[in-house]
Scaffold this motif. Structure first.
Motif, short mmCIF file in Angstrom:
data_model
loop_
_atom_site.label_atom_id
_atom_site.label_comp_id
_atom_site.label_asym_id
_atom_site.label_seq_id
_atom_site.Cartn_x
_atom_site.Cartn_y
_atom_site.Cartn_z
N ARG A 185 0.83 -1.19 -0.08
CA ARG A 185 0.14 0.08 0.00
C ARG A 185 0.89 1.22 -0.18
N PHE A 186 2.00 1.39 0.71
CA PHE A 186 2.90 2.42 0.51
C PHE A 186 4.21 1.91 1.06
N VAL A 187 5.46 2.84 1.09
CA VAL A 187 6.47 2.56 1.77
C VAL A 187 6.77 3.42 2.93
N PHE A 188 7.09 2.93 3.91
CA PHE A 188 6.96 3.71 5.16
C PHE A 188 8.58 3.74 5.62
N LEU A 189 9.13 5.05 5.58
CA LEU A 189 10.42 5.27 5.65
C LEU A 189 10.60 6.48 6.70
N THR A 190 11.45 5.89 7.89
CA THR A 190 11.38 6.87 9.14
C THR A 190 12.78 6.46 9.85
N SER A 191 12.86 6.76 11.31
CA SER A 191 13.97 6.27 11.96
C SER A 191 13.33 5.96 13.30
N PRO A 192 13.92 5.06 14.23
CA PRO A 192 13.58 4.77 15.41
C PRO A 192 12.96 5.92 16.37
N GLU A 193 13.87 6.98 16.25
CA GLU A 193 13.78 8.04 17.11
C GLU A 193 12.47 8.91 16.29
N SER A 194 12.35 9.08 15.18
CA SER A 194 11.14 9.75 14.54
C SER A 194 10.14 9.01 14.80
N LEU A 195 10.15 7.70 15.23
CA LEU A 195 8.84 6.81 15.10
C LEU A 195 8.32 6.86 16.39
N PHE A 196 9.33 6.50 17.54
CA PHE A 196 9.13 6.37 18.88
C PHE A 196 9.61 7.33 19.89
N GLY A 197 10.06 8.29 19.41
CA GLY A 197 10.81 9.47 20.29
C GLY A 197 12.24 9.26 20.88
N GLU A 198 12.97 10.20 21.17
CA GLU A 198 14.21 9.96 21.67
C GLU A 198 14.37 8.93 22.76
N SER A 199 13.45 9.02 23.63
CA SER A 199 13.55 8.29 24.87
C SER A 199 12.46 6.97 24.72
N TRP A 200 11.96 6.79 23.42
CA TRP A 200 11.14 5.81 23.09
C TRP A 200 9.74 6.19 23.83
#
Length: 287
Positions: A185-200
């Motif tokens: 359906r789509f390509v999901f491009l991110t980073s763990p920090e962007s997705l979950f926050g710096e301290s998750w």
């Protein structure tokens, strides 16, 4: 022509030449230009010819000292005499990350001061009519520090971006798969920090929603937190979710592809001797 007329003609010509601005003066009167140059993931073989041409003609280069060294290994010369300084000092690096954790206020103050310093330097060179090239690894538009940090608030009219090949492009080539397979359906491009926050601290409900659909998930800067990523994904995805880690994407002779599944990801990664230069890809294209 009489001697008197000849002398008059020479005098007029000399007077005219004196009134004409020199080439240096003309150049100084013209506004300079800043180029943000995508250097690709490895070396000149994956760098656009236009980018290399801009670097060659530029008066001033802003880049890491490692950039000329890295390209020299491929036989391509980046004149180190043109390098003014490393613009990423106080912006990137382990010391910067440590300071950010220890004293976020001081980190932000030093970062902002550095951004102001770099932008001030660039503006002075542009006023002098110089061509400045800011060399950014990979593609400046995908987690590129030039656009994300250094040029915050800078006038868009004063610079041009020359795109480069991103790590995800090189990773797709290494996988020899389409990152947009037929049912995705789509390509999901991110980073763990962007997705979950710096301290998750961010809610991971988005993964619950994503798990309903066929997607390609690409995570930048993920190798150091794979254990936490695996734990979060395991809440919503099956153990047989195809995953690939592409190490040194685009680096001839060093590129390595690890194909695995979510359930065995951490065990398989233990055998790999690299914890930084690797791109995480999950989905059908990772099979």
């Amino acid at each position: 022509m009489t001697a008197r007329r000849f002398l008059a003609s020479c005098t007029l010509l000399l007077f005219t030449l004196l009134l004409l601005p020199s080439q240096a003066a003309l150049r100084a009167a013209e506004p300079g230009k800043l180029y943000v140059v995508g250097m690709g993931p490895a070396g000149p073989d994956l760098t656009a010819p236009r980018a290399l041409a801009v670097i060659e003609k530029a008066d001033v280069l802003l880049c890491s000292p490692r950039m000329p060294q890295r390209f020299a290994a491929f036989g391509t010369h980046i004149d180190p005499r043109k390098v003014a300084f490393d613009p990423w000092e106080k912006i990137l690096g382990n010391e910067v990350r440590d300071l950010k954790k220890k004293d976020p206020t001081l980190w932000a103050k030093e970062r902002d001061a550095r951004i102001e310093e770099v932008q001030g330097f660039i503006l002075e060179r542009l006023k002098e009519g110089k061509t400045v090239a800011l060399l950014d690894g990979g593609d400046p538009c995908v987690y590129g520090p030039s656009l994300q940090y250094l040029l915050q608030g800078f006038d868009d009219a004063r610079f041009e971006v020359i795109p480069g090949m991103g790590a995800f492009n090189a990773a797709g080539a290494a996988l020899k798969r389409s990152l947009t397979p037929e049912n995705a359906r789509f390509v999901f491009l991110t980073s763990p920090e962007s997705l979950f926050g710096e301290s998750w601290e961010k809610d991971d409900g988005i993964l619950k929603d994503l798990a309903k659909y066929e997607t390609t998930m690409i995570l930048y800067m993920s190798l150091k937190t794979l254990d936490r990523i695996a734990e979060r994904l395991s809440r919503y995805y099956p153990a047989d979710l195809p995953i690939a880690i592409v190490y040194y994407a685009g680096y001839s002779g060093k590129e390595t592809v690890l194909r695995t599944r979510l359930g065995s990801l951490l065990e398989d990664v233990k055998a790999m001797d690299e914890n930084w230069l690797g791109l995480f890809v999950a989905g059908a294209c990772a099979k």
